[in-house]
Scaffold this motif. Structure first.
Motif, PDB file in Angstrom:
ATOM      1  N   PHE A  40       0.837  -0.855   0.118  1.00 18.33           N
ATOM      2  CA  PHE A  40      -0.130   0.464  -0.127  1.00 18.33           C
ATOM      3  C   PHE A  40       0.778   1.279  -0.152  1.00 18.33           C
ATOM      4  O   PHE A  40       0.457   2.497   0.055  1.00 18.33           O
ATOM      5  N   SER A  41       1.949   0.628   0.077  1.00 15.82           N
ATOM      6  CA  SER A  41       2.863   1.966  -0.725  1.00 15.82           C
ATOM      7  C   SER A  41       3.489   2.707  -1.567  1.00 15.82           C
ATOM      8  O   SER A  41       3.827   3.467  -1.816  1.00 15.82           O
ATOM      9  N   ILE A  42       3.147   1.840  -2.673  1.00 22.59           N
ATOM     10  CA  ILE A  42       3.220   2.452  -3.712  1.00 22.59           C
ATOM     11  C   ILE A  42       2.837   2.975  -4.088  1.00 22.59           C
ATOM     12  O   ILE A  42       1.299   3.421  -3.816  1.00 22.59           O
ATOM     13  N   LYS A  43       3.264   4.619  -5.472  1.00 21.55           N
ATOM     14  CA  LYS A  43       2.818   5.527  -5.133  1.00 21.55           C
ATOM     15  C   LYS A  43       2.439   5.845  -6.946  1.00 21.55           C
ATOM     16  O   LYS A  43       1.075   6.368  -6.839  1.00 21.55           O
ATOM     17  N   ARG A  44       3.045   5.218  -7.483  1.00 21.18           N
ATOM     18  CA  ARG A  44       1.870   4.959  -9.475  1.00 21.18           C
ATOM     19  C   ARG A  44       2.046   3.615  -9.461  1.00 21.18           C
ATOM     20  O   ARG A  44       2.709   3.002  -9.508  1.00 21.18           O
ATOM     21  N   ILE A  45       1.214   3.486  -9.859  1.00 20.27           N
ATOM     22  CA  ILE A  45       1.032   2.155 -10.827  1.00 20.27           C
ATOM     23  C   ILE A  45       0.798   2.089 -12.082  1.00 20.27           C
ATOM     24  O   ILE A  45       0.401   3.213 -13.101  1.00 20.27           O
ATOM     25  N   ASN A  46       1.795   0.863 -12.535  1.00 18.95           N
ATOM     26  CA  ASN A  46       2.120   0.951 -14.388  1.00 18.95           C
ATOM     27  C   ASN A  46       2.082  -0.298 -14.674  1.00 18.95           C
ATOM     28  O   ASN A  46       2.034  -1.147 -13.517  1.00 18.95           O
ATOM     29  N   HIS A  47       2.925  -0.243 -16.139  1.00 17.94           N
ATOM     30  CA  HIS A  47       2.376  -1.700 -16.414  1.00 17.94           C
ATOM     31  C   HIS A  47       3.129  -2.642 -16.258  1.00 17.94           C
ATOM     32  O   HIS A  47       2.268  -4.138 -15.989  1.00 17.94           O
ATOM     33  N   ASP A  48       4.172  -2.813 -15.336  1.00 21.97           N
ATOM     34  CA  ASP A  48       4.830  -3.865 -14.683  1.00 21.97           C
ATOM     35  C   ASP A  48       4.174  -4.109 -13.567  1.00 21.97           C
ATOM     36  O   ASP A  48       4.592  -4.946 -12.746  1.00 21.97           O
ATOM     37  N   LEU A  49       4.091  -2.973 -12.296  1.00 19.85           N
ATOM     38  CA  LEU A  49       2.929  -3.947 -11.215  1.00 19.85           C
ATOM     39  C   LEU A  49       1.602  -4.060 -11.810  1.00 19.85           C
ATOM     40  O   LEU A  49       1.574  -5.256 -11.288  1.00 19.85           O
ATOM     41  N   ILE A  50       1.003  -3.679 -13.135  1.00 15.51           N
ATOM     42  CA  ILE A  50      -0.159  -4.326 -13.463  1.00 15.51           C
ATOM     43  C   ILE A  50      -0.245  -5.659 -14.126  1.00 15.51           C
ATOM     44  O   ILE A  50      -0.473  -6.963 -14.020  1.00 15.51           O
ATOM     45  N   ASP A  51       1.000  -6.112 -14.203  1.00 14.19           N
ATOM     46  CA  ASP A  51       1.742  -7.501 -14.650  1.00 14.19           C
ATOM     47  C   ASP A  51       1.914  -8.490 -13.461  1.00 14.19           C
ATOM     48  O   ASP A  51       2.029  -9.376 -13.934  1.00 14.19           O
TER      49      ASP A  51
END
Length: 348
Positions: free
Chosen positions: A259-270
């Motif tokens: 829950f510390s993630i600031k930005r969601i990108n394609h790598d995180l979605i994958d």
């Protein structure tokens, strides 16, 4: 004869003095404050567990240096029969309290309730730890109940949705209540919360009460602005109605457990893969709430704004607020502007 009279008089006087002294002592041990007499003393909260003995009570009071005179307290407790009638409970012993007041309270089992407030909780484990630890049944017992499929089914939920049963608020309980009694009370509060009006509103939105809670948990994670919550809810309901993936960033964080993630990108979605909480990959609502949404947020979802927006992105010029769009191209332009602002501030 005179000596005999003097002797009798002396005895009477001594007896009178002894009686006065005894009366004063009795008055002192009964009615003079014996608890919390220090200038810096505070009300003491005494926890007496089930099966505890009078010696256990004394040991606790001794450990915390609660009283001035142990002997007088034990004497009153013996006289009033408390030593053989120890009752479990949570008892607040105010400063300047007398032996008589304390013994009467403990003997009668007149517990003081606990005020329990819960909100902003994401995980069952967090809830079990924070709330279970406040009661005599403990965190482990509550954790097991929340993970038990049969128990959850009994209350009309499953192990993924059970957190929806707990409506964030402030409640009063007794410390000695059982975990089952706690669950029953929470189900009753849930039933009272879901009035006929709220159920009708949910049905009009095409959702069940549990689905409203799930959606509200996403809205809660998306914005702190109550004025925006109905609009955000409307976006997600529009997406649900056309079978479009919700693409909610908070659900990806939940899927990854970070829950510390600031930005969601394609790598995180994958990285979130085919988790049922990865709403970029899976259509529809996730299987359970990603937090305990507030009553305010649930009601904002029930009173969602009807519009044609399908997209929204954080407004770089108004922190905490969002820009809403019905057109994808316009949304992409706004999203790119927001990303640039994040890059400028070196937020990854």
């Amino acid at each position: 004869m005179r000596d005999k009279k003097d002797t009798v008089k002396y005895i009477v006087v001594c007896t009178g003095i002894a009686f006065v002294m005894l009366s004063y002592y009795v008055y002192q041990i009964f009615f003079t404050p014996n608890f919390g007499n220090n200038n810096d003393a505070k009300d003491f909260v005494l926890y007496v567990r089930k099966g505890a003995t009078f010696q256990d009570v004394l040991d606790t009071l001794d450990k915390h240096n609660v009283y001035e005179d142990k002997t007088s307290f034990a004497f009153i407790a013996k006289m009033l029969g408390y030593q053989d009638q120890v009752k479990a409970g949570r008892y607040v012993l105010p400063v300047k309290t007398t032996n008589l007041q304390v013994v009467r309270k403990l003997r009668s089992g007149a517990q003081d309730p606990i005020k329990v407030t819960f909100n902003s909780i994401r995980l069952k484990s967090e809830f079990a730890e924070r709330i279970g630890s406040k009661f005599s049944f403990g965190s482990d017992t509550l954790r097991k109940l929340l993970a038990d499929e049969a128990v959850c089914k009994k209350y009309g939920f499953d192990t993924s949705t059970i957190l929806a049963m707990f409506i964030p608020n402030t409640y009063e309980f007794y410390w000695t209540l059982s975990a089952e009694t706690f669950m029953n009370r929470m189900q009753n509060e849930y039933t009272q919360f879901w009035t006929v009006k709220r159920k009708e509103q949910a049905q009009a939105a095409g959702l069940t009460p549990i689905q409203v809670s799930i959606l509200a948990s996403i809205v809660e994670a998306e914005t702190n602005m109550n004025t925006e919550k109905p609009t955000v809810a409307g976006v997600y309901i529009n997406r649900l109605n056309i079978n479009m993936p919700l693409q909610a960033d908070p659900t990806v964080k939940f899927a990854l457990g970070d829950f510390s993630i600031k930005r969601i990108n394609h790598d995180l979605i994958d990285a979130a893969g085919n988790s049922p909480y990865n709403t970029y990959r899976v259509t529809g609502l996730p299987p359970g709430p990603i937090n305990m949404p507030s009553i305010t947020t649930i009601d904002k979802v029930l009173n969602y704004e009807s519009h044609n927006y399908l997209f929204f992105v954080a407004d770089p010029k108004k922190p905490g607020y969002h820009i809403f769009n019905a057109d994808y191209r316009s949304h992409v332009n706004k999203a790119n502007q927001y990303r640039k602002s994040l890059n400028t501030r070196n937020i990854h």
